[in-house]
Design a protein around this motif. Structure first.
Motif, PDB file in Angstrom:
ATOM      1  N   MET A   1       1.120  19.122   4.477  1.00 61.95           N
ATOM      2  CA  MET A   1       1.734  17.909   5.018  1.00 61.95           C
ATOM      3  C   MET A   1       1.322  16.720   4.152  1.00 61.95           C
ATOM      4  SD  MET A   1       1.213  16.226   8.779  1.00 61.95           S
ATOM      5  CE  MET A   1       2.011  17.619   9.575  1.00 61.95           C
ATOM      6  N   LEU A   2       2.259  15.887   3.793  1.00 61.65           N
ATOM      7  CA  LEU A   2       1.976  14.700   2.986  1.00 61.65           C
ATOM      8  C   LEU A   2       1.337  13.617   3.846  1.00 61.65           C
ATOM      9  CD1 LEU A   2       5.287  14.407   0.955  1.00 61.65           C
ATOM     10  CD2 LEU A   2       3.103  15.215   0.108  1.00 61.65           C
ATOM     11  N   LEU A   3       0.416  12.821   3.232  1.00 67.15           N
ATOM     12  CA  LEU A   3      -0.155  11.676   3.945  1.00 67.15           C
ATOM     13  C   LEU A   3       0.908  10.604   4.081  1.00 67.15           C
ATOM     14  CD1 LEU A   3      -3.698  11.283   2.371  1.00 67.15           C
ATOM     15  CD2 LEU A   3      -3.152  11.954   4.710  1.00 67.15           C
ATOM     16  N   ILE A   4       1.033  10.069   5.275  1.00 67.55           N
ATOM     17  CA  ILE A   4       2.051   9.060   5.521  1.00 67.55           C
ATOM     18  C   ILE A   4       1.589   7.699   4.990  1.00 67.55           C
ATOM     19  CG2 ILE A   4       1.352   8.089   7.754  1.00 67.55           C
ATOM     20  CD1 ILE A   4       4.817   9.440   6.924  1.00 67.55           C
ATOM     21  N   ILE A   5       2.461   6.799   4.659  1.00 71.30           N
ATOM     22  CA  ILE A   5       2.112   5.478   4.134  1.00 71.30           C
ATOM     23  C   ILE A   5       1.630   4.600   5.277  1.00 71.30           C
ATOM     24  CG2 ILE A   5       3.026   3.385   3.053  1.00 71.30           C
ATOM     25  CD1 ILE A   5       5.042   5.213   1.625  1.00 71.30           C
ATOM     26  N   ILE A   6       0.445   4.000   5.142  1.00 71.22           N
ATOM     27  CA  ILE A   6      -0.086   3.117   6.187  1.00 71.22           C
ATOM     28  C   ILE A   6       0.505   1.727   5.985  1.00 71.22           C
ATOM     29  CG2 ILE A   6      -2.196   2.046   7.070  1.00 71.22           C
ATOM     30  CD1 ILE A   6      -3.696   4.543   6.269  1.00 71.22           C
ATOM     31  N   SER A   7       0.959   1.151   7.076  1.00 75.61           N
ATOM     32  CA  SER A   7       1.684  -0.119   6.964  1.00 75.61           C
ATOM     33  C   SER A   7       0.825  -1.235   6.388  1.00 75.61           C
ATOM     34  CB  SER A   7       2.206  -0.537   8.341  1.00 75.61           C
ATOM     35  OG  SER A   7       1.136  -0.652   9.255  1.00 75.61           O
ATOM     36  N   HIS A   8      -0.462  -1.285   6.789  1.00 66.29           N
ATOM     37  CA  HIS A   8      -1.400  -2.256   6.218  1.00 66.29           C
ATOM     38  C   HIS A   8      -2.709  -1.533   6.018  1.00 66.29           C
ATOM     39  CE1 HIS A   8       1.032  -5.865   6.754  1.00 66.29           C
ATOM     40  NE2 HIS A   8       1.350  -5.428   7.955  1.00 66.29           N
ATOM     41  N   SER A   9      -3.206  -1.517   4.784  1.00 69.11           N
ATOM     42  CA  SER A   9      -4.486  -0.847   4.573  1.00 69.11           C
ATOM     43  C   SER A   9      -5.579  -1.525   5.387  1.00 69.11           C
ATOM     44  CB  SER A   9      -4.857  -0.876   3.083  1.00 69.11           C
ATOM     45  OG  SER A   9      -4.957  -2.202   2.630  1.00 69.11           O
ATOM     46  N   CYS A  10      -5.563  -2.840   5.453  1.00 65.95           N
ATOM     47  CA  CYS A  10      -6.420  -3.619   6.341  1.00 65.95           C
ATOM     48  C   CYS A  10      -5.714  -4.940   6.599  1.00 65.95           C
ATOM     49  CB  CYS A  10      -7.785  -3.897   5.708  1.00 65.95           C
ATOM     50  SG  CYS A  10      -8.852  -2.443   5.670  1.00 65.95           S
ATOM     51  N   SER A  11      -5.783  -5.423   7.834  1.00 67.67           N
ATOM     52  CA  SER A  11      -4.953  -6.579   8.177  1.00 67.67           C
ATOM     53  C   SER A  11      -5.527  -7.904   7.740  1.00 67.67           C
ATOM     54  CB  SER A  11      -4.737  -6.631   9.693  1.00 67.67           C
ATOM     55  OG  SER A  11      -5.923  -7.056  10.327  1.00 67.67           O
ATOM     56  N   GLY A 155     -10.082  -0.373  14.103  1.00 70.53           N
ATOM     57  CA  GLY A 155      -9.380   0.919  14.092  1.00 70.53           C
ATOM     58  C   GLY A 155      -9.064   1.385  12.694  1.00 70.53           C
ATOM     59  N   LEU A 156      -8.575   0.467  11.836  1.00 73.07           N
ATOM     60  CA  LEU A 156      -8.207   0.836  10.464  1.00 73.07           C
ATOM     61  C   LEU A 156      -9.450   1.181   9.628  1.00 73.07           C
ATOM     62  CD1 LEU A 156      -5.359  -1.714   9.730  1.00 73.07           C
ATOM     63  CD2 LEU A 156      -5.145   0.717  10.266  1.00 73.07           C
ATOM     64  N   CYS A 157     -10.596   0.457   9.891  1.00 78.22           N
ATOM     65  CA  CYS A 157     -11.829   0.779   9.173  1.00 78.22           C
ATOM     66  C   CYS A 157     -12.268   2.219   9.472  1.00 78.22           C
ATOM     67  CB  CYS A 157     -12.938  -0.194   9.569  1.00 78.22           C
ATOM     68  SG  CYS A 157     -12.790  -1.825   8.808  1.00 78.22           S
ATOM     69  N   TYR A 158     -12.286   2.576  10.761  1.00 78.03           N
ATOM     70  CA  TYR A 158     -12.669   3.942  11.129  1.00 78.03           C
ATOM     71  C   TYR A 158     -11.650   4.954  10.614  1.00 78.03           C
ATOM     72  CZ  TYR A 158     -16.503   2.414  14.111  1.00 78.03           C
ATOM     73  OH  TYR A 158     -17.679   1.891  14.566  1.00 78.03           O
ATOM     74  N   LEU A 159     -10.360   4.550  10.552  1.00 82.42           N
ATOM     75  CA  LEU A 159      -9.317   5.439  10.025  1.00 82.42           C
ATOM     76  C   LEU A 159      -9.568   5.725   8.550  1.00 82.42           C
ATOM     77  CD1 LEU A 159      -6.709   6.978  10.564  1.00 82.42           C
ATOM     78  CD2 LEU A 159      -5.446   4.880  10.112  1.00 82.42           C
ATOM     79  N   HIS A 160      -9.949   4.696   7.791  1.00 81.25           N
ATOM     80  CA  HIS A 160     -10.265   4.878   6.372  1.00 81.25           C
ATOM     81  C   HIS A 160     -11.494   5.761   6.193  1.00 81.25           C
ATOM     82  CE1 HIS A 160      -7.524   2.432   3.959  1.00 81.25           C
ATOM     83  NE2 HIS A 160      -7.482   1.582   4.982  1.00 81.25           N
ATOM     84  N   LEU A 197      -2.750   7.301  12.520  1.00 85.45           N
ATOM     85  CA  LEU A 197      -3.952   7.921  13.054  1.00 85.45           C
ATOM     86  C   LEU A 197      -3.654   9.365  13.486  1.00 85.45           C
ATOM     87  CD1 LEU A 197      -6.886   7.795  14.255  1.00 85.45           C
ATOM     88  CD2 LEU A 197      -5.778   7.044  16.377  1.00 85.45           C
ATOM     89  N   TYR A 198      -2.592   9.543  14.280  1.00 86.80           N
ATOM     90  CA  TYR A 198      -2.262  10.889  14.776  1.00 86.80           C
ATOM     91  C   TYR A 198      -1.726  11.780  13.666  1.00 86.80           C
ATOM     92  CZ  TYR A 198      -2.825   8.906  19.444  1.00 86.80           C
ATOM     93  OH  TYR A 198      -3.331   8.314  20.563  1.00 86.80           O
ATOM     94  N   TYR A 199      -0.942  11.196  12.764  1.00 85.58           N
ATOM     95  CA  TYR A 199      -0.323  11.988  11.703  1.00 85.58           C
ATOM     96  C   TYR A 199      -1.370  12.566  10.760  1.00 85.58           C
ATOM     97  CZ  TYR A 199       3.966  13.429   9.368  1.00 85.58           C
ATOM     98  OH  TYR A 199       5.009  14.151   8.891  1.00 85.58           O
ATOM     99  N   ASN A 200      -2.442  11.745  10.501  1.00 82.89           N
ATOM    100  CA  ASN A 200      -3.512  12.230   9.627  1.00 82.89           C
ATOM    101  C   ASN A 200      -4.338  13.326  10.291  1.00 82.89           C
ATOM    102  OD1 ASN A 200      -4.000  10.690   6.880  1.00 82.89           O
ATOM    103  ND2 ASN A 200      -3.191   9.191   8.340  1.00 82.89           N
ATOM    104  N   GLN A 201      -4.212  13.469  11.606  1.00 79.53           N
ATOM    105  CA  GLN A 201      -4.887  14.547  12.325  1.00 79.53           C
ATOM    106  C   GLN A 201      -3.927  15.720  12.598  1.00 79.53           C
ATOM    107  OE1 GLN A 201      -7.722  13.032  15.545  1.00 79.53           O
ATOM    108  NE2 GLN A 201      -6.439  11.210  15.212  1.00 79.53           N
ATOM    109  N   TYR A 202      -2.733  15.642  11.975  1.00 80.02           N
ATOM    110  CA  TYR A 202      -1.705  16.675  12.157  1.00 80.02           C
ATOM    111  C   TYR A 202      -1.225  16.763  13.615  1.00 80.02           C
ATOM    112  CZ  TYR A 202      -3.291  18.034   7.528  1.00 80.02           C
ATOM    113  OH  TYR A 202      -3.640  18.003   6.206  1.00 80.02           O
TER     114      TYR A 202
END
Length: 570
Positions: A1-11, A155-160, A197-202
């Motif tokens: 599965m390809l990694l999806i594009i995150i809308s903002h890497s950090c806001s 949320g984005l920090c923990y996602l990274h 978040l969910y997509y990166n966890q499949y």
């Protein structure tokens, strides 16, 4: 599965623009409160004008100045940190923010700024340490930045950091905030973040509905960048589902929004150029009108200027005539003062040279006697002559030492630093050096200065004052006499240091002459005692330089009190 594009890497606190001017209002209040502080006032003014370079210049001038206020110091570091941040000098900005004390009233903004810098540097763990305290702020503090942005960034920090478990509650809260606020643009961003978040966890079943929500909402806005991101996310989702036909449709739509964004940027660029051209054209028109108005003003005021010129010439003539008279008076006064100083100088050289000649001649005669006495092996007489030589040499040395210190004082070459001094220990040091002299004359010398008495003075000049006053006290005190050194605390601003002797004293006319500022050297009352009077004048000058007061109490035949009043505080 390809990694999806995150809308903002950090806001980076994207909602901050809502209340961007609120802190400017606080800065303006602080500038108005401290109008008298020129450098801080200019730094605050240029900060509000977004002139970052000038803000840095004037805030540094304030920080390098004297009479610093802790509140203004914190504000100055904050203004500098913001200016460096705007200039993308992140390390310098971080140093400025970290220089602010914990008592700063906007300390939560410091954490926000440090979090932004950490996010820009992709230091996500450090960013989390600054962001987490911001969740617990009072509601009134969130007027300076959106509360939802704190949850989004956490949320984005923990996602990274691939810590999906900790990222999820923050991103869910971010979605809830924007659903309540009904901010479409931020809601699209929130849906995109939780979907990633969910997509990166499949977890496609949970992720895809959020991607679809973001895409549907993007249809209702005019922000091409948001449309572009929502569309490409859907394209990637369909490609991963092997639904290439739908993915192609989304890809084409993505290209459409990409072209629209480019077109929009070009329109903005053209509009910017047109605006600059219009401003230049208007400026030319304004310049032309200025020139025309200047010509008319010059013509209209020609006669007025002529009249004013005549009045000015008359005033200048009167002024220079008055100044010439004033200058002549000053020159006359300076000439009289210079003549008096020359007389004083001649008197000084005459007395000093006479006393030195007397000392050298006395030493010469004593040495001759010493040689003869040594030859006769009369040890008792040798001892007397050696003591006599020592006294003569000490007197000559003190005279030369005073002459050197007086010269340094007059030419302003002496080192001078006022500090807090415990009087007892300074007096004790000086008194110790005079023990042989007082023992020779069997004088009882006592130091009862309190150890708790503290004055503000220059230590070395105070020692010179004490040496000269003690030297005079010993010189004018008869054998078996007494000398007392003590302090009186009769004034709230000064300690009175008193050197009291039981010596020959002086007439009141002599006392007044010694205290006079018009005489450099005083006449001798006793011609048998060697001394130029220079030591006492040196004391008076040094006491004055130490912000002290000198006074004398004496009666002929009843001893003398030399009183040096020294300040208790700077």
């Amino acid at each position: 599965m390809l990694l999806i594009i995150i809308s903002h890497s950090c806001s980076l606190f994207s909602q901050e623009y809502i209340n961007a001017d609120l802190f400017d209002v606080e800065v303006e209040k602080k500038v108005n409160q401290y109008q008298s502080n020129y450098n801080f006032k200019k730094a605050g003014f240029y900060y509000i004008q977004n002139n970052w370079d000038s803000t840095l210049v004037y805030s540094m001038r304030y920080l390098n100045g004297n009479n610093k206020n802790i509140d203004l110091t914190n504000y100055s570091h904050y203004l500098r940190g913001c200016s460096f941040d705007k200039k993308e000098m992140l390390n310098e900005a971080q140093n400025e923010f970290q220089s602010i004390t914990s008592g700063f009233e906007f300390n939560f903004l410091i954490k926000k700024k440090l979090a932004e810098i950490a996010l820009k540097k992709s230091e996500f763990k450090k960013a989390i340490s600054y962001l987490e305290p911001l969740i617990k702020l009072k509601e009134k503090d969130y007027k300076y930045f959106g509360k939802s942005a704190v949850f989004q960034n956490l949320g984005l920090c923990y996602l990274h950091l691939n810590d999906f478990k900790k990222a999820e509650p923050y991103l869910i809260e971010y979605v809830k905030f924007n659903e309540i606020e009904k901010d479409t643009l931020n809601l699209i961003d929130a849906y995109g973040s939780i979907a990633n978040l969910y997509y990166n966890q499949y977890k496609d079943i949970m992720a895809i509905p959020y991607f679809e929500k973001a895409y549907r909402l993007s249809k209702s806005i005019k922000d091409f960048k948001a449309k572009q991101i929502a569309t490409i996310n859907m394209a990637v989702v369909e490609e991963n589902r092997k639904n290439f036909e739908k993915a192609l449709v989304y890809r084409k739509e993505y290209e459409q929004w990409k072209d629209s964004l480019n077109d929009q940027n070009k329109i903005y660029e053209v509009a910017k150029l047109e605006k600059e051209y219009a401003v230049k054209a208007k400026q030319k028109e304004v310049n032309f009108l200025k020139v025309e108005n200047k010509a008319k003003l010059k013509e209209r005021n020609g006669l007025l200027y002529s009249a004013l010129t005549l009045l000015i010439l008359l005033g200048v003539t009167l002024y220079f005539n008055k100044e010439k008279t004033k200058a002549n008076n000053i020159i006359s006064a300076q000439k009289e003062k210079l003549d008096a100083l020359n007389v004083t100088k001649d008197k000084l050289f005459s007395i000093v040279s006479h006393d030195l000649r007397s000392s050298v001649n006395a030493l010469k005669k004593s040495n001759t006697n010493l040689v003869n006495t040594v030859a006769s092996k009369n040890l008792k007489e040798v001892n007397v002559l050696l003591k006599n030589n020592s006294t003569i040499v000490n007197g000559a040395y003190n005279l030369l030492d005073n002459l050197l210190n007086w010269a340094l004082l007059q030419t302003k070459q002496s080192y001078f630093e006022i500090t807090s001094i415990r009087l007892f220990f300074i007096v004790e040091q000086v008194v110790y050096n005079y023990k042989p002299l007082v023992q020779e004359k069997n004088i009882r010398l006592t130091n009862t200065v309190l150890k708790s008495d503290i004055v503000f003075a220059d230590q070395e000049s105070l020692k010179i004052i004490l040496r000269n006053l003690l030297d005079n006290a010993i010189k004018f005190t008869n054998n078996n006499g007494t000398i007392k050194v003590y302090t009186k605390n009769s004034n709230s601003d000064y300690y009175d240091l008193v050197i009291e002797d039981s010596g020959i004293g002086m007439k009141d006319s002599t006392r007044i002459e010694l205290l006079s500022d018009t005489e450099l050297l005083s006449k001798k009352e006793n011609e048998d005692i060697i001394g130029s009077g220079l030591g006492l004048q040196l004391c008076k000058s040094m006491i004055k330089k130490n912000n002290g007061i000198f006074s004398i109490e004496s009666e002929l035949g009843k001893g003398t009190k030399m009183i040096v009043s020294l300040p208790k505080k700077v």
